[in-house]
Design a protein around this motif. Sequence first.
Motif, PDB file in Angstrom:
ATOM      1  N   TYR A  26       0.823  -1.208   0.000  1.00  0.00           N
ATOM      2  CA  TYR A  26       0.000   0.000   0.000  1.00  0.00           C
ATOM      3  C   TYR A  26       0.859   1.260   0.000  1.00  0.00           C
ATOM      4  O   TYR A  26       0.353   2.366   0.201  1.00  0.00           O
ATOM      5  CB  TYR A  26      -0.919   0.002   1.222  1.00  0.00           C
ATOM      6  N   SER A  82      -7.840  -2.846   2.071  1.00  0.00           N
ATOM      7  CA  SER A  82      -8.031  -1.408   2.011  1.00  0.00           C
ATOM      8  C   SER A  82      -7.411  -0.756   3.233  1.00  0.00           C
ATOM      9  O   SER A  82      -6.950  -1.430   4.151  1.00  0.00           O
ATOM     10  CB  SER A  82      -9.526  -1.076   1.938  1.00  0.00           C
ATOM     11  N   ARG A 343      -1.527   1.850   6.168  1.00  0.00           N
ATOM     12  CA  ARG A 343      -1.984   0.493   6.449  1.00  0.00           C
ATOM     13  C   ARG A 343      -1.308  -0.003   7.727  1.00  0.00           C
ATOM     14  O   ARG A 343      -0.103  -0.277   7.743  1.00  0.00           O
ATOM     15  CB  ARG A 343      -1.642  -0.396   5.266  1.00  0.00           C
TER      16      ARG A 343
END
Length: 396
Positions: A26, A82, A343
């Motif tokens: 990420y 996500s 993240r």
Amino acid sequence: MKRYKRIFVIVLDSLGIGAMPDSPEYGDVGVDTFGHILQSAGPLSIPHLRRLGMLNLHPCPQMDSDPAPAGRFMRMAEASRSKDTMTGHWEMMGLRVEKPFKTFTEHGFPPELIGELERRCGKKVIGNRSESGTKILDELGEEEIRDGSMIVYTSADSVLQIAGNEETFDLANLYRCCEIARELTMRDEWKVGRVIARPYVGKKRGQFVRTSNRRDYALKPFGRTAMNVLKDAGLDVIAVGKIHDIFSGEGITRSLHSDSSVHGMEQTCDICREDFTGLCFTNLVDFDALWGHRRDPGGYAREIEKFDVGLGRLMELMGEEDLVILTADHGNDPTYTGTDHTREYVPFIAWSPSLGKGGPLPEADTFAVIGATVADNFGLEMPEGTIGTSRLAELL
């Protein structure tokens, strides 16, 4: 088995506690929101968080941990793919998001979307980039007022925001344009988690102030959550802050708008003074919105200290049948590059006046242990298709 009458879940929005193994995927290498705040601005005056075990959960050389913590605590990893606000909250209540919502951070929204938005709203779009809301108002507010245009921008979240001056772009029209944007962004290629109306007042740069007439147009959760089963069972599900917007009102029996995170804790304390049975779900957004995205570790540190004061007041009000769970929805390391979420693992810290011995719990592989624990406490089954395993037995 003993059960709690009331559970308070409080989300310290973006207070991550270190990088997950997949964080580099990420773009997040070595991130640690809480740890880096302490390195940059610590030590902090957080006696209640320390008492509950925050520094035992995440040791930092700037501060000593409590030798006999009163809370039960663990790290939680995010199962969804996500690092978005909606994804984190939905997962807490049992939903695993496999396909992240669209973000338009790097290049703004595509010309096809902007053209259709201009045509249907009857206004020229200015901005169209990822930016701080206060900064873009200072830059474009005078032009928006002068030319009758509308400021469209995004952020690290999956969001389309429209800013409008309440005196020249009346609220009803601003809300109408946001409803159009919400309709357009239901298409798969443009699908964002939220459209947000961002009204403001003021006439020139340096005087613009956003008002409390913000309105969010969020996607509804794609499935039933722990909140739905509580509501269906006749229990209270009270939403404080932006919880109502994140869940688009689903599974909520009552909601309260907060003007700030301090206000949100005051509201949570007021609710604690009431007689209810069920869940109070609070989001405290200022950690993220005011300090994380703006990369201000000092401001973030002071916000944590202010929260700790409110936490102490809540703990004084809580009774033997009350449980509080402190957590976060993602990270937002204010010492990291860019302005994006990070993240990270998030904390799970639980405490009740009736809790026995404090100490660590085994690490969880999903935020959904929260919803599963809440449902289990009230003797309810989680909806089909949800994830998460209850930790209630370890909290009694």
